[in-house]
Write a protein that holds these residues in place. Structure first.
Motif, short mmCIF file in Angstrom:
data_model
loop_
_atom_site.label_atom_id
_atom_site.label_comp_id
_atom_site.label_asym_id
_atom_site.label_seq_id
_atom_site.Cartn_x
_atom_site.Cartn_y
_atom_site.Cartn_z
N THR B 221 9.60 0.70 -18.18
CA THR B 221 9.11 -0.21 -19.22
C THR B 221 10.33 -0.65 -20.02
OG1 THR B 221 7.08 1.09 -19.35
CG2 THR B 221 7.53 -0.44 -21.16
N ALA C 238 4.98 1.30 -26.80
CA ALA C 238 4.58 1.37 -25.38
C ALA C 238 3.50 2.44 -25.22
CB ALA C 238 5.80 1.70 -24.52
N ASP C 291 3.41 -4.41 -19.28
CA ASP C 291 4.64 -4.43 -18.52
C ASP C 291 4.33 -4.57 -17.03
OD1 ASP C 291 7.73 -3.76 -18.99
OD2 ASP C 291 7.08 -2.95 -17.06
#
Lengths: 337, 337, 337, 337
Positions: B221, C238, C291
Motif C-alpha cells: 500500500t 490505511a 489501493d
C-alpha cells in the motif's frame, strides 16, 4: 597533509556551514571543533546534515584546545573573540566571523555595541581594492557581516568610480532566518516566521557603520527585513547618480570592477539576482537598473548569508591567508531548486 | 582529461541537479547538454544557480548531438528514452533517469504506463545485493525512481533477512515539489503548495511495481504526499514482523546491510531522519522502531529526491559504469539549515 | 449580551486561535484571559494579529480570576487542567483543550503520561454517534487531540459500518508546526523546520490510545510527521477491508455518516483533501480510495490542527453546551492561498 | 435579503478571496460568479477552500450574465474592465479590482500600460481625506493596487502634514506570491519561489504612478520584491524629513491621521508590522522610525495583498457604495500563526 584548522563556536549556523565547507576542502584539515552549551556532544547530534564529521566531539572553547593549529576560525557570540584571540600563541592565524574586530572607529563601535572597543583587524572582503593583498599578509582578519557583504559589494565600485554619490544611500536588506542565529526564541519559531515578513532594528542597525566604513558612504539609511526562508540575503540599494546615467553604464562599472572575480557576477541584462541561485555557494549575483521616475541607481545584490555572507567568505579569507588557491573548496554553483 | 559526458533533457530539475554535480566532478567533463523547449538558450538563463556552466548552450535532443561521449544521461519525459537509446552507437553507456527501463514485467508496465513496453535495463541501485557488480558491467542502467529509492532502501534488507514479511507493507512517502517536475501547472504554483499537504495518485502510484520488483514485497500500500518544500522525501514504512522483534534488532539488520556503504546511514538510537539533513547530498538516513501498540516495524527513510532519488544516484551509477571511485563528486554532507 | 467566557492559557497557539474565534462569535463575550509567563502583558503584544482584543491584559491563571463565567476554556499544559477544574464553582461549564481528561483507561493513561490519572470527561467529538447529545448535556467536556480528530473522523464510520477491520490500522499523520506549541526550542526554529520533514515519537504516540478508544480500533500503527508549514494536518489512513470493496462504496459509507454534518465533507470523486483548504476554518475534508495492489482502504483526512483540531472544535463544543446554534462563529471556508 | 452581487473573474486569487468574504457577509448575496477558462466548472473545483459556495457554477463573463445585480466586482485581467463596464445598464454599481480605471493621467497610463487609456474612476481608498464621501456617492470605483495601498497609507499623511518631503521617496515593497496571480508560469512554481527572494520590474513598476497620484509624491523610487509566502506585503518606505524630526512625532502624525479608522493601526512603540498579523483580514499595520544615521523617516507598512490590498478593500468600498456599515463582513483579526 593539509593545514591544521580549528573552529571555535561550531554549533551555530555559521559554524555548521564552516564545518561543511572545511570537510570538503582539499587543503584544510579540521583538527578541533569547540562549542559552549554543546561541548561534549558529537557533531552529528548537533548538525545532523554533517555526516562526514558526525563522530567528532565538540570540546570546550579554550585556548589550549584550539591553539595547536595553523588557522583558527572564531564563530563566537559578540564580545567573545577578543579575549580568546589574545590568549593564542604567535603564529596562529585567525579569521573572526563575529563583529568584534570590524570597526575602526571607537565612537561608531560604542554607538552600536556593548563592551570595550577592540582594535579593528584587517577587513576581510577580498573584492575591495587592495584588500586581497592585505588579507594575504595578515595574521588576523575580520570577516564581513552578512548584510554588510551584500551591500558593500553593490555600492563600493559605484562610489569608487564616481558614478554614485556617497550621500543618501538607501538600502532594504532582506534576510533568511539563519542570519538571526540558532538560539531558541519565540519570534524565530517556524510557526512565527513562515508566512511572515517583518523589519527589525529599524533606524539603528549594526551593519550600517560597517558598510559606511568599507565604502565611503556618508549617509546611509539601512532597513533589515526577515523573510520566511532559511538562507539568503537580497539587498535592494538605491543610490543617487552623480550625473544622469543609464543602467548599461552602471552595469559596466560593476562588471569592470568584478572582472576576473571568481565569486561576484554581474548578471546579463534582463535577469535579476535570486537568493536561491546562491544557496550553499560562495557566489554573489548583482544587477543594476536606473529608476525611470527618480533617476536613482538601483543595485540588487543576492548572496547566501551563510556562504559569502559568513562561512564561505571565511574560507576564502583562509585560503588567501594560507596562500592557497583562493577558490579552493568553495562552490560557485548554488543548490536549486 | 575526464570522461566525456552528455545530458539529454537538462533543463528540468533532475537535469539541473545533474549538471551541478557534473560541474564539480573531478573525472567527468560535460561536453553536451540538450533540452527541448529551451534548446538554443544558455544554461544560465534556465538554471540561474549554475554559474560554472552559465554560458553553455542547450542543443536539441538528437542522437547526433549527444552520441560522441563515453556516457549519456537521459533525463527525458516518460516514453522518450527508448527511442533515443536505440539510435546511439555501440560503446556509449547510458543512465536513464526516467522510468522507461525500470520494470521487468510487461503487465505491470501496461497497468501504470501508456505506450509500448521497453525491456528493462540493469536496475540502478548499487546498495542492493549483487547490484553493484551488475551495474559496473552494464552498458545501460535504469536509475531508480525517487519515491522508490527511499522505500526500497528501507524495506529490502528486512525482507532479505527474514525479519519482516513481504505481505502488507504500508508506505506513506512525502515529497517536496521538485519531484513533480518543472512544467508549469496551477497546482504546483508556490501560492498553492505553500501551507499545503495533499496526497496524490492515491490507490495507484507508478512507484509501487518498482518497489515490489526490487524488494520482493508481495502486497504494497503506497500513498504519495506532496509537502511544501522544494526537495526531500520522507518515507514512513510499516512492515509486519515475522516474529516479535525489537527496534534494536531491526536497526541491527539495517546497520549490517549498509555497513561500509558510503551513502546510506542508519542513525544512532534516538535520532530520526530529517530530509533537510540530506539536501544537496547523495545521502540517505534511516531509522527503525517498533510500534508499541501494533508491533509493526516502522522504518523511516529520508533522502533528497534530486540527490540519491535522481541525479546523485545517477552519478553514482556512472562512477561505477566508468570504473571510477564510486563516491567521486558526490557529497555526503547536506546543506542545512 | 452574550454568554460570559474565559480562556485559561490564552498565550499559546491554540489559545490565540480560540481568542480569534471568540472575538468574532455573535453570542459569546470574552471576559477574562489568562496566561502564565505572559501574565500582565497585553494580548496585542503576544498575539499581534488579534487587533480586536489587542488591549486586553492577560491575568494569572487562578480560579478566582476565571470563575465568574458561564464557560471556561482550558488551554493549559498537560497536567494543569484537573487541579484548576476542581476549584471551580458549580455551574461553570468547562471545555479542556488539553489531554488530561480524554482517556477512560487508567492503564493507557499511565503508559503515555506522567502524573495522576484524572477521570475522563465527556469526549468532545460531536460527529461521533450519540456524542452530540452527550456533549449538550455535559458540564465538562474534553476536546479531541488534533491528530486524533483527523484520524477518528476517517476511521470511525468505516468500523461502525463493518466495512473495515478494527485490526491493523496504519496511519501516517503529518502536521504543521503550530501543533508542536509555542515554547522556544531549537528543533522548532524556522531555520530548522523549513525544508524539513521528520517523524517524531515513532512507535509510541500519545494520540494512539485516544484514537483506539474513540473508534474501536484494536491495533493501531501511528506515525506522526512534522511538515514545514504553520498549520494543518493530513492523515493518510490505511485500513483492511472486511471484504473486497471499492472506493465508491467506502465513499458512500463516509458520505452517509456525515450527511448533514456542517463541518465534515466527503469530497467528490477525483479530488484529494488539502490542508490549505481548511486553514482558519472548522472544516474537515475526507476522501476514500482502495489501493489497487493491496486492496486496503485508504482514507485521507485534512483539517486545521488549530481549527477542528483544537480551537474550532472547542467553540463547536461550547456552542452545544450553551445550547447555541452549533455552527455559530465557526467558518467553514478556509483561507487560501 | 441582501444586496445582489456578482463577481466577474472569480477564479483567480483576488476573486477567490472576494468570494470568501462575500460568503460570510451579512448584507450581500452572491448571485453570479463568472470566469473565463474555468467557466462551467464548480467553485469547489477551482477554490477547494470555499466550501460554502462549492456547488456554484462559474458562468461566462458576459454583461447579460452579470448585469442583474446591485453591484458588480470586476477581477479581470488588465484591459478587460472598460469594455464590460460600458455594456452594463445604469444603476449597476461597479468596483474594479483591476488597474484600468486608476490613473487620471493618460501619459502616465501610456508609459506603463498597453491599450487605450480609460478615464479614471473614483479612487477607492477610503482612508484618504475626502475619499470616503466620494466613494459613497460614486457608481464606479477603482480599487487600489496592492503594493500601492501599502505605500500610500504609509506616505500620504506625512506629506499632507508637511512632515516629509514629496521628493525622493524610496520604497522597497515585498510581496507574497499570490500577488503575481494564478496563471501557471515556471518562475512562480513552488519549487522556484520557496527559498527565494528576487526583485522584479526594477526601475519601472506600474504601481509608481498610482502612488504618486494618490499622495503627491514627486519623485519615487519603487522596487518590488517577491517573497516565499502566499500572502502579504511589507513596504519599507524611506522619506526625507522637511525638518529634523523624531520617531514619536512621525508616529503621532500617522496616529492622528488614522484615529478612528477601523482598519489601519499605528502600532505601539517597539513593535514592527508583521504581514502574518494581517493574513485574511482587512487590517493594515504601520510603524514609524527615524534612521539614526541619515535622519530619514522610515515607515513600515504591512497588509494582506488579497485583503486590504485587493478583496477586503473592494468589500469595504462596496459597503460604502451600498451605504452599509463600512466594516460589515470584514475581519480585523488576522489568521496566525
Amino acid at each position: 597533509m593539509g593545514h591544521r584548522i580549528a573552529v571555535a563556536g561550531a554549533s551555530g549556523y555559521a559554524g555548521g556551514e564552516l564545518l561543511r565547507l572545511l570537510a570538503a576542502h582539499p587543503d584544510l584539515d579540521v583538527v578541533a571543533v569547540s562549542a559552549h552549551a554543546n561541548a561534549g556532544q558529537r557533531v552529528g547530534d548537533v548538525h545532523p546534515h554533517l555526516r562526514s564529521l558526525a563522530d567528532r566531539v565538540f570540546v570546550e572553547t579554550t585556548p589550549e584546545a584550539l591553539a595547536d593549529v595553523d588557522l583558527l576560525f572564531l564563530a563566537l557570540p559578540h564580545g567573545a573573540s577578543a579575549g580568546l584571540a589574545a590568549q593564542l600563541p604567535p603564529g596562529v592565524k585567525v579569521v573572526d566571523l563575529g563583529s568584534d574586530h570590524r570597526l575602526t572607529d571607537p565612537a561608531a563601535y560604542a554607538r552600536y555595541y556593548d563592551g570595550d572597543f577592540a582594535p579593528a583587524w584587517t577587513y576581510g572582503l577580498p573584492e575591495l581594492p587592495g584588500q586581497r593583498a592585505a588579507i594575504a599578509a595578515a595574521e588576523r582578519v575580520a570577516n564581513t557581516g552578512c548584510h554588510a557583504a551584500a551591500s558593500i559589494l553593490a555600492i563600493a565600485p559605484l562610489l569608487a568610480a564616481g558614478v554614485a554619490s556617497p550621500d543618501d544611500v538607501v538600502v532594504t536588506s532582506t534576510s533568511g532566518t539563519s542570519g538571526a542565529g540558532r538560539s531558541p526564541a519565540v519570534r524565530l519559531l517556524g510557526s512565527e516566521v513562515m508566512g511572515d515578513l517583518t523589519a527589525y532594528k529599524v533606524g539603528a542597525h549594526r551593519h550600517a557603520p560597517e558598510i559606511k566604513q568599507a565604502t565611503g558612504v556618508r549617509t546611509l539609511t539601512f532597513v533589515p527585513v526577515l523573510a520566511p526562508m532559511p538562507r539568503g540575503i537580497l539587498a535592494t540599494v538605491a543610490l543617487r547618480p552623480v550625473s544622469a546615467t543609464g543602467a548599461a553604464d552602471v552595469r559596466a562599472v560593476l562588471a569592470d570592477a568584478y572582472a576576473g572575480e571568481p565569486f561576484v557576477r554581474v548578471l546579463p541584462e534582463g535577469r535579476q539576482p535570486r537568493t536561491s541561485a546562491t544557496t550553499g555557494s560562495n557566489s554573489v549575483q548583482l544587477q543594476a537598473a536606473v529608476d525611470e521616475d527618480s533617476g536613482r541607481i538601483l543595485v540588487t545584490s543576492a548572496l547566501d548569508n551563510l556562504g559569502k555572507g559568513a562561512a564561505g567568505q571565511a574560507v576564502q579569507l583562509a585560503n588567501l591567508m594560507l596562500h592557497l588557491d583562493e577558490t579552493a573548496g568553495l562552490p560557485v554553483d548554488g543548490i536549486a531548486p
